[in-house]
Design a protein around this motif. Structure first.
Motif, PDB file in Angstrom:
ATOM      1  N   VAL A 142       0.836  -1.202   0.000  1.00  0.00           N
ATOM      2  CA  VAL A 142       0.000   0.000   0.000  1.00  0.00           C
ATOM      3  C   VAL A 142       0.870   1.251   0.000  1.00  0.00           C
ATOM      4  O   VAL A 142       0.686   2.154  -0.827  1.00  0.00           O
ATOM      5  CB  VAL A 142      -0.936   0.004   1.227  1.00  0.00           C
ATOM      6  CG1 VAL A 142      -1.724   1.314   1.298  1.00  0.00           C
ATOM      7  CG2 VAL A 142      -1.890  -1.181   1.177  1.00  0.00           C
ATOM      8  N   PHE A 146       0.276   2.855  -3.780  1.00  0.00           N
ATOM      9  CA  PHE A 146      -0.985   3.561  -3.891  1.00  0.00           C
ATOM     10  C   PHE A 146      -0.778   5.045  -4.181  1.00  0.00           C
ATOM     11  O   PHE A 146       0.202   5.654  -3.748  1.00  0.00           O
ATOM     12  CB  PHE A 146      -1.814   3.382  -2.613  1.00  0.00           C
ATOM     13  CG  PHE A 146      -2.648   2.138  -2.600  1.00  0.00           C
ATOM     14  CD1 PHE A 146      -4.007   2.184  -2.355  1.00  0.00           C
ATOM     15  CD2 PHE A 146      -2.070   0.892  -2.836  1.00  0.00           C
ATOM     16  CE1 PHE A 146      -4.779   1.039  -2.342  1.00  0.00           C
ATOM     17  CE2 PHE A 146      -2.822  -0.260  -2.826  1.00  0.00           C
ATOM     18  CZ  PHE A 146      -4.196  -0.191  -2.590  1.00  0.00           C
ATOM     19  N   LYS A 147      -1.722   5.618  -4.895  1.00  0.00           N
ATOM     20  CA  LYS A 147      -1.660   7.030  -5.235  1.00  0.00           C
ATOM     21  C   LYS A 147      -1.717   7.898  -3.986  1.00  0.00           C
ATOM     22  O   LYS A 147      -2.275   7.496  -2.952  1.00  0.00           O
ATOM     23  CB  LYS A 147      -2.816   7.398  -6.168  1.00  0.00           C
ATOM     24  CG  LYS A 147      -2.730   6.738  -7.544  1.00  0.00           C
ATOM     25  CD  LYS A 147      -3.874   7.171  -8.443  1.00  0.00           C
ATOM     26  CE  LYS A 147      -5.189   6.531  -8.028  1.00  0.00           C
ATOM     27  NZ  LYS A 147      -6.266   6.799  -9.016  1.00  0.00           N
ATOM     28  N   ASP A 150      -5.159   8.473  -2.599  1.00  0.00           N
ATOM     29  CA  ASP A 150      -5.692   7.301  -1.908  1.00  0.00           C
ATOM     30  C   ASP A 150      -5.066   7.151  -0.524  1.00  0.00           C
ATOM     31  O   ASP A 150      -5.746   6.838   0.450  1.00  0.00           O
ATOM     32  CB  ASP A 150      -5.444   6.041  -2.733  1.00  0.00           C
ATOM     33  CG  ASP A 150      -6.319   5.978  -3.983  1.00  0.00           C
ATOM     34  OD1 ASP A 150      -7.358   6.675  -4.002  1.00  0.00           O
ATOM     35  OD2 ASP A 150      -5.965   5.252  -4.918  1.00  0.00           O
ATOM     36  N   PRO A 329      -9.968   2.980  -1.663  1.00  0.00           N
ATOM     37  CA  PRO A 329      -9.396   2.060  -2.659  1.00  0.00           C
ATOM     38  C   PRO A 329      -9.678   0.615  -2.272  1.00  0.00           C
ATOM     39  O   PRO A 329      -9.820   0.286  -1.092  1.00  0.00           O
ATOM     40  CB  PRO A 329      -7.897   2.377  -2.597  1.00  0.00           C
ATOM     41  CG  PRO A 329      -7.813   3.745  -2.034  1.00  0.00           C
ATOM     42  CD  PRO A 329      -8.953   3.884  -1.088  1.00  0.00           C
ATOM     43  N   ASP A 337      -2.461   0.604  -8.431  1.00  0.00           N
ATOM     44  CA  ASP A 337      -1.982   1.962  -8.532  1.00  0.00           C
ATOM     45  C   ASP A 337      -0.469   1.954  -8.612  1.00  0.00           C
ATOM     46  O   ASP A 337       0.183   1.087  -8.045  1.00  0.00           O
ATOM     47  CB  ASP A 337      -2.426   2.777  -7.316  1.00  0.00           C
ATOM     48  CG  ASP A 337      -3.939   2.786  -7.179  1.00  0.00           C
ATOM     49  OD1 ASP A 337      -4.424   2.333  -6.138  1.00  0.00           O
ATOM     50  OD2 ASP A 337      -4.609   3.208  -8.132  1.00  0.00           O
TER      51      ASP A 337
END
Length: 342
Positions: A142, A146-147, A150, A329, A337
């Motif tokens: 994560v 992840f973005k 997010d 998410p 992502d």
């Protein structure tokens, strides 16, 4: 914020195997000979042992393979009254057709915190893991993939972290040079970036770690599904007892019981024309531990028990809108992502 303002990384220690609110849980469940109780969070077996001592049989579940392995001796000694199931408690209706009681002790166990190799805590260095089932998306996945938006939503909602955006942007900048793989690496980076005043009671990384743990294990979604599953398996008169340790969990349980005990008016999410009957009867308010229990078991400080009794009404369809959960998410989509995307 784990617990109602407590630091989850201070849990454990000498009280690590003491089941929280045990007397109150047993009073809510009222287990007896010939009855079947589902313990959806077996852990170290504290509730299960007490329920077995009452003469009832138990189906105990845990998605952590270590917990199941440690409980096999108790299962063998139970004379057939205990059946262990390695599975998330959200699937309890797949393993039990009907039950006289369901108990859920929500959140992380002290045993998991005490094992650095599980990566739940930054009290000691370990891999940035946090997976209760020891499979699937890890906290490192994560943090490193992840973005930013997010990550900020995860930290902001699940951890109630006021510096969520700042921390997410720091993570994006740092991971491009060197991915986060260890708990202390992430904790130190957050502390360096955010700072820590002498008056701060908890470490600056506490809320981020809580948010990652909840997200990786989909704890709020699992709890909601488990409540719907309990509604489906409990017999008329069956008892539901849920112990929570922070406000997000407690809010879900409170809203579920309020919604299911409401027969006079329809759900605010459904047309008024759809009449319905109550599927649960509220059994008291939120019960908290007394000072004696908190002194003997500091982990109990933030615990709250809510209970309800099943009516004869048929179960309703599971409607997640009653919980007011935000769109986050999907924790089951590793690699969806990529760093640098917004």
């Amino acid at each position: 914020m784990a617990g109602y303002g407590d630091d989850p990384h201070a849990a454990g220690g000498p009280a690590r195997h003491i089941p929280v609110l045990l007397a109150e849980v047993l009073e809510a469940l009222s287990p007896g000979a010939g009855e079947l109780i589902v313990d959806g969070t077996f852990g170290a077996g504290g509730y299960t042992k007490a329920i077995l001592a009452s003469g009832a049989s138990v189906v105990a579940m845990d998605r952590d393979p270590d917990a199941i392995a440690a409980g096999r001796v108790l299962e063998q000694q139970s004379g057939g009254k205990l059946r262990l199931v390695q599975a998330p408690f959200s699937t309890l209706d797949e393993h039990v057709e009907s039950a006289d009681g369901v108990v859920l002790d929500i959140g992380i166990s002290s045993m998991q915190i005490d094992q650095p190799e599980r990566g739940f805590s930054f009290r000691a260095d370990g891999p940035l893991d946090m997976r209760m089932a020891q499979a699937g998306l890890s906290a490192a996945d994560v943090v490193n993939s992840f973005k930013v938006g997010d990550l900020a939503r995860i930290f902001g909602f699940l951890g109630e972290e006021r510096h969520a955006g700042r921390i997410a942007r720091m993570i994006e900048s740092r991971r491009e040079k060197h991915p986060f793989e260890r708990t202390l690496d992430l904790a130190d980076a957050i502390e360096t970036h955010v700072g820590r005043a002498p008056k701060d009671k908890i470490h600056p990384a506490t809320r981020v770690f809580q948010a990652l743990r909840i997200f990786v294990n989909d704890e709020l979604g699992e709890l909601a599904k488990a409540l719907f599953a309990a509604e489906r398996v409990l017999k008329p008169g069956g008892r539901l007892a849920v112990v929570t340790f922070h406000s997000l969990e407690d809010r879900i349980v409170k809203r579920f019981i309020a919604d299911r005990a409401d027969a006079a008016t329809g759900s605010r999410h459904l047309p008024e024309a759809q009449a319905r009957t109550a599927t649960f009867k509220k059994a008291g308010g939120g019960v908290t531990p007394d000072e004696a229990e908190i002194s003997a078991n500091p982990r109990a400080r933030s615990a709250r028990l809510r209970a309800a009794i099943r009516t004869e009404a048929p179960p309703r369809a599971g409607d997640f809108s009653i919980f007011g959960l935000p769109k986050l998410p999907d924790p089951k989509l590793p690699g969806a992502d990529r760093p640098g995307e917004r």
